[in-house]
Design an enzyme around this catalytic site. Structure first.
Site, PDB file in Angstrom:
ATOM      1  N   CYS A 185      40.931  30.107  34.331  1.00  0.00           N
ATOM      2  CA  CYS A 185      39.705  29.685  34.561  1.00  0.00           C
ATOM      3  C   CYS A 185      39.229  28.950  33.425  1.00  0.00           C
ATOM      4  CB  CYS A 185      38.747  30.682  34.762  1.00  0.00           C
ATOM      5  SG  CYS A 185      37.267  30.305  35.519  1.00  0.00           S
ATOM      6  N   THR A 186      38.033  28.826  32.888  1.00  0.00           N
ATOM      7  CA  THR A 186      37.253  28.109  31.745  1.00  0.00           C
ATOM      8  C   THR A 186      38.085  28.221  30.621  1.00  0.00           C
ATOM      9  OG1 THR A 186      35.548  29.665  31.626  1.00  0.00           O
ATOM     10  CG2 THR A 186      35.243  27.501  32.997  1.00  0.00           C
TER      11      THR A 186
END
Length: 206
Positions: A100-101
């Site tokens: 993800c981030t």
């Protein structure tokens, strides 16, 4: 085999726990969590605090570095000492990975410049601001760097990583043991598939 997952406040639970569940079954592997200051680390959803006994500064080398996402990427990316540690770890890893981030942390550390990478769909522009080329693929490998898209994709990434660390039969056995056989009730798991009203609602969740 030492697999290290840094946890900072506001981490996305599945980003870390999904890969942990898979990688902990890799023969000979030890998965451990580290943080800035040893103690309780809270997740972004608020109900899954984790006690992390080890500070990242205590770790001088690891075979695999896995950076989870969530709101924690903000603190990680803004911490020069942590980014320097990420660069030092990367110099000696077999694989440096993100979910993800978490890829934005790798970008902030200068590890994605010129590479094709992925992240959560809502962070694509920010990923490219670090010199990466965004792709909507679920898992992307560029030599020793492996990035994965939003939250649940970390499980897919961990299975691919398990195969690289051992062999495909072992990775498939882990997949079977954990009964990872996705059959989602809806086909709206990517921006390409989701209708406009679903996309609009999703933007209110983060």
């Amino acid at each position: 085999m030492d697999i290290v997952i840094p946890l900072f406040d506001d981490f996305e639970p599945l980003d870390a726990i999904g890969p942990y569940e898979i990688l902990a079954y890799v023969p000979g592997a030890t998965v451990r969590f580290v943080t800035a200051e040893p103690g309780l680390v809270r997740d972004v959803l608020g109900s899954l605090p984790v006690h992390v006994p080890t500070g990242y500064a205590e770790v001088e080398h690891c075979d695999v570095l896995l950076i989870p996402g969530g709101g924690s990427f903000l603190a990680m990316s803004a911490d020069p000492a942590f980014l320097d540690w990420v660069r030092r770890m990367h110099a000696g890893t077999r694989f440096t990975t993100s979910v993800c981030t978490g890829s934005l942390v790798l970008g902030a550390a200068g590890l994605l410049d010129g590479l094709t990478a992925t992240t959560h769909w809502d962070a694509a522009a920010e990923l490219e601001s670090y010199g990466a080329v965004y792709t909507a693929e679920r898992v992307v490998r560029q030599d020793r760097v492996i990035t994965s898209a939003g939250v649940s994709s970390g499980i897919d990434m961990a299975l691919r990583l398990a195969a690289l660390l051992t062999d495909e039969v072992t990775a498939q056995a882990i997949q079977l043991y954990t009964e990872y056989d996705p059959q989602p009730p809806f086909d709206t798991g990517s921006v390409a598939k989701a209708p406009a009203e679903v996309l609009e609602r999703a933007r209110t969740l983060g």
